[in-house]
Structure formats: structure tokens, C-alpha cells
Design an enzyme around this catalytic site. Structure first.
Site, PDB file in Angstrom:
ATOM      1  CB  CYS A 211      63.678  29.743 100.247  1.00  0.00           C
ATOM      2  SG  CYS A 211      63.928  29.193 101.998  1.00  0.00           S
ATOM      3  CB  THR A 212      62.512  28.864  95.002  1.00  0.00           C
ATOM      4  OG1 THR A 212      63.903  28.372  95.101  1.00  0.00           O
ATOM      5  CG2 THR A 212      62.343  29.325  93.669  1.00  0.00           C
TER       6      THR A 212
END
Length: 212
Positions: free
Chosen positions: A46-47
Site C-alpha cells: 500500500c505504501t
């Protein structure tokens, strides 16, 4: 938990976010929207995704598409995570991340798939049209990051086909030839598509992209 299908009204909601309270319909206005979920804050895939999304914001803006992310953690957590995203991905997160701690929005949009994980969202993507209906749904498992080039490609297709009687063939990219809708006979097609019509089969007619 409701199942959302293509053509359904996108459920409206009001929720807190990294940029304050947001009502979906007010936020989208009369434009398009993309809503994408993340399993949790401080997760590695997700980062990279949110950093990539931030870098793509100008491309979404060009297409009049408002971006909206969601994670099942709170606003304070989002704020700390955004610092990490900006640092590690060399960007600035420039769109809201919904705080969905009570999983209200996740449930509305069927983002939790119990057989994959009963508490975290999968990587759902919803593209919402100006009429507030769902135009596209893509669901990835938590382990697979999204391809933002593909998301732009499908938005280009959706926006083209919304306003012209065409469809986009396999592997189509913006600028390629398109397929003429079967509902138009070839004689009428030649009048409508003045750039030319190639009839490969009576049901398969190609024409240059009409909006460029």
C-alpha cells in the site's frame, strides 16, 4: 453486506479522512471518481501504491477524476503513515485517505472478503461516473499491487465509450483504433465515423478513435 455490480448507484457516505470530513457525492461533484481500498496503514504494498497514486494525480486531474483512498485505520494513523509514504516514495500524498475504523464504507462497498481475510479490506477499485453509478470494479488480493497505468487506460476507455458509440478492443491504448458498436449498421457507421470504417466482418468494424 450488499454486493455492488456494474451500473449500480455508488453508495453515498460521509466519513472522516486525512483531509477532514468528506461526503462522497459532494466530493465528486459532477466529475468522475476513483475509490480504492487498502488493507491497513503501514503495509508495504500500500505504501508503494499510495506513493504511485500521488505521482499520477495530474493524470487523473486531466481526466476530471477525483481520487479517494480508504484504509480501516484512523486519521491519526493515516497522518503518520503519510509521512512514511512521502519519505519513502519521494512524493507528497495529495488526495484524501478515508478513515474507516468502523468498516462502514468497507461494508457498503463489499471490500471485505472473509475467505481472504475477515477483518482487512482487499484491494478494491471502483470507478464512479458523473451519474454516480459504478462503471468499473477491479479487485486484487492483498498481496498484489495495482497497476496505475491500467487504471488510466480503463478510464480513457470508459470516458471514450460513454460519449461515442464505440468499444475498445483487446490491449487498446488511447489513440488506437476502436470497434464500432454492433447496434449501428455499416451504412450509418460510414456517415457517423467520417475518419473511415473498415469492415473486417459484418459484426467487426474498426474506425480511428473519434475523439482525437
Amino acid at each position: 453486506m450488499a454486493t455492488i455490480r456494474l451500473g449500480d448507484a455508488a453508495p453515498d457516505f460521509t466519513a472522516d479522512s486525512s483531509m477532514g470530513m468528506i461526503n462522497l457525492y459532494d466530493y465528486l461533484g459532477d466529475g468522475w471518481g476513483i475509490l480504492f481500498s487498502h488493507p491497513a496503514d503501514f503495509t508495504p504494498v500500500c505504501t508503494t501504491e499510495l506513493g504511485t497514486a500521488a505521482k499520477f494525480k495530474a493524470e487523473f486531474d486531466k481526466r476530471n477524476v477525483k481520487m479517494l483512498a480508504l484504509s480501516v485505520d484512523g486519521v491519526a494513523s493515516h497522518g503518520e503513515w503519510i509521512k512514511d509514504i512521502n519519505e519513502t516514495q519521494h512524493t507528497t500524498v495529495n488526495f484524501p485517505i478515508i478513515a474507516d475504523e468502523n468498516k462502514k464504507v468497507s461494508t457498503l462497498y463489499d471490500m471485505i472478503h472473509p475467505n481472504a481475510n475477515d477483518s482487512l479490506t482487499v484491494r478494491s477499485v471502483y470507478i464512479i461516473g458523473p451519474d454516480k453509478t459504478v462503471k468499473l470494479i477491479i479487485t486484487y488480493p492483498a498481496s498484489t499491487g495495482r497497476n496505475f497505468h491500467e487504471l488510466l487506460r480503463v478510464i480513457d476507455s470508459l470516458q471514450l465509450t460513454a460519449y461515442h458509440k464505440v468499444a475498445t478492443p483487446a490491449n487498446w491504448e488511447n489513440g488506437d483504433r476502436v470497434v464500432i458498436s454492433p447496434s449501428i449498421n455499416t451504412e450509418d457507421a460510414k456517415k457517423i465515423f467520417t475518419k473511415g470504417v473498415e469492415e473486417i466482418k459484418p459484426y467487426l468494424r474498426m474506425t480511428p478513435q473519434p475523439n482525437i
